[in-house]
Structure formats: structure tokens, C-alpha cells
Design a protein around this motif. Sequence first.
Motif, PDB file in Angstrom:
ATOM      1  N   ALA A  12      14.647 -43.528  -0.491  1.00  0.00           N
ATOM      2  CA  ALA A  12      15.435 -43.615  -1.576  1.00  0.00           C
ATOM      3  C   ALA A  12      16.419 -42.390  -1.537  1.00  0.00           C
ATOM      4  N   THR A  13      16.269 -41.535  -0.894  1.00  0.00           N
ATOM      5  CA  THR A  13      17.466 -40.252  -0.791  1.00  0.00           C
ATOM      6  C   THR A  13      18.515 -40.678   0.331  1.00  0.00           C
ATOM      7  N   THR A  14      19.151 -41.399   0.124  1.00  0.00           N
ATOM      8  CA  THR A  14      19.976 -41.915   1.050  1.00  0.00           C
ATOM      9  C   THR A  14      21.566 -41.384   1.256  1.00  0.00           C
ATOM     10  N   LYS A  52      18.121 -46.459   7.323  1.00  0.00           N
ATOM     11  CA  LYS A  52      17.161 -46.989   6.523  1.00  0.00           C
ATOM     12  C   LYS A  52      16.274 -47.757   7.938  1.00  0.00           C
ATOM     13  N   ALA A  60      14.696 -47.570  -9.259  1.00  0.00           N
ATOM     14  CA  ALA A  60      13.800 -47.503  -8.045  1.00  0.00           C
ATOM     15  C   ALA A  60      12.199 -48.144  -8.472  1.00  0.00           C
ATOM     16  N   GLU A 105      17.476 -47.327  -5.356  1.00  0.00           N
ATOM     17  CA  GLU A 105      17.326 -45.993  -5.092  1.00  0.00           C
ATOM     18  C   GLU A 105      17.056 -45.301  -6.303  1.00  0.00           C
TER      19      GLU A 105
END
Length: 324
Positions: free
Chosen positions: A20-22, A29, A128, A158
Motif C-alpha cells: 500500500a505504500t506505493t 506491485k 484501504a 492504498e
Amino acid sequence: MTLGRQRELVAQLRELLFPATTDECSSVKLETGESTTRADAVACGGRRRRRASGKRAWGHDDEAAAGSNPQPRCSKRRKKQQSSSLVTSTPDFDGYQWRKYGQKQIEGAMYPRSYYRCTWSAEQGCPAKRTVQRNDDDIVNGGVDGSPPKYTVVYVAEHTCSANESMEAPVILETTAVPTTNDNRPTDADDLENNVAGPAFLAPPETRHDAAAAAVDAASSPATTAFTAGTESPATSDDVTWSSASDHVVVDDYDSSWMFAGAVDDSWAPTTPPVESSLVQDMDDFTGPIRSPVHVAAGGCWTIDPYLLLVNEPITNFLAGFSF
DNA sequence: GAAATTTGACCCAT
DNA sequence: ATGGGTCAAATTTC
């Protein structure tokens, strides 16, 4: 294995553990796919459901629900949304706090799928979500050779929750039980405790209780125990037997357990020999959170300390636990 | 009593 | 029609 290769694998691992911490922390991913959600679908008339045979009189529920839910469900069409998934034996340890909002038996699946949303979804509107489902082949692999069950975790959307507990506190990727007293730890470890896994992230008692179940669940691995703070176990522990072997820290190259066990030990007591069994707390005696310095702050995101990952060699074995 | 989980019903996409 | 995702009352846990 070359250092470059190791770093590459570390990068992949980071993606898996922090899907999720993109923005700052990642850009790729693995095993991305499309999933659907209604949560952020287009605005519309705000149609609300009504139970046909409610367990409670509804009358006021529309108004009440509208009041408690500032963003009433109003989608007419589910919006496709990117998701990422991974397979892990420790589905709890992703660094976020989740609240379970549903469980469903999936057609053709042996185990039910659990649905979680970010704990801060209500307070901060964090979209999220994730689903956790135990893999079917666990019945073959998990029960025979003692390997921990594998779970497929699918992340959707996210985290938008701000720097709250879920980010300030790191992932508790601990797989060993470490005494919560500071007696056996060096100063830097104390700092880690204060800065990395501060009280703000301590799970509420009931959550820790659930985490204990997760620990027992993960303890089906002959070498490790697992614990987390802030997330609850998606698995039931009724099919798990506690292994007394967890009294000792044994680096296991079968799955992720080896990494965190060994890495944590080395970092928490860098100048001392590998942790002894006396430093490891029996699960029965466990009363507090377990903290892991595996994750460090990097660019505003919590990530994995590459050094810690590289402490142990068989990273490919660990990564083999994931699906690519 | 509050918070989290459970669970059956509801709803939508296919 | 059906499967999967979500809701929300009931229940559980602390």
C-alpha cells in the motif's frame, strides 16, 4: 548470491510487505490485478439497503445510518480498482491496523475469506482494505510437514490515513517472542522500542489476545512463533497445535519466519551471540507486545532494513514463500 | 460500557 | 441466478 541480486530481492520483498505504500516507497506491485469495490464508486442517490427480515426494527435506521456514516453507500456500479496480492504464512504482519468487517465462505474454497478495512477508515476515510484467505493446499502441506499455513492476502486501495499509529509504528514482523523488559537489550534496542514501536501502537488488550491466537497459529511452524500488534488473526487456532519447539529461536529457512527470527536477534543484540532460549518468552508467559526492528523509517515510509534482510542468506527461500 | 468480532441479510456485477 | 463484497445487528471480549 550477489549483493545486487539480494538488493533486488529486498526490493521485491518490500513491495510484497508494503503493497500500500506505493508513492514514496515503491512503484511496482507484484501480481497486481483488478478487483472491485463499491466504497469509492461514483456519487449517486445514496440508495440504502433495508433488511427484509431484520433482527431489529429498522424504522430509524436510515437516518441513524446516515448520521453514523458520513459517506453513505451510493454506488450504482462497482469501480475497478487495482489490487495487489501476496501469499504469506504471516498475513497479520503488514504494518497496518485492520478491522474485520466480514467473512464469507467462497465457492470452491476450503477456508472462508475474511474482509478487513483500515482501522482508520471511519476516522480518516482511509479506503484501504484487504482480504485474507487461507490457501486450500494447507490441508496437504500444512498438516503433514509442519509448515505454517499460507494465506493469500489481497490489498485493495492504498492507505490514505495520515501519520497515525499505523504508520508511526512499524510492521511487527516479529516471529520470535522477546521479553518485553529491557534487561536483555542494548540501548539501541531500547531506542527502537521507543521510536519504532512506541506505546501508541500497542494493540488493545483484546487485539493482543487475538494476536496471540495468530501467534499460536503461526507457531505451527516448528521453529518460530509469531506475534503482532494491531491486527487480528484471520485464522482460527482451533486447528493448530502448539509446538513446544517455539521456546527456542531457530532460524528456519522454510518461510518468512527464519528471516525475522534471525534478523531480529542479530539486530537487537548485535554484540552478543544469537539469542538464547532464556531470552525467548514462552507464549504462555507472554503478556506484552513483541517489537521488531526489522522495519525502519525511510522517506516517510516504513520499510525493511536491508541489512537485516541480508543477515541471513537463504532469502530466496523466504521469497519462495510468496507467489510472484 | 466500549470496542471488536461474528454472522446472516442485502446488494451488485457477472 | 449466482458469487462475492458489504452492511449492521447481535454477540463476544475485555
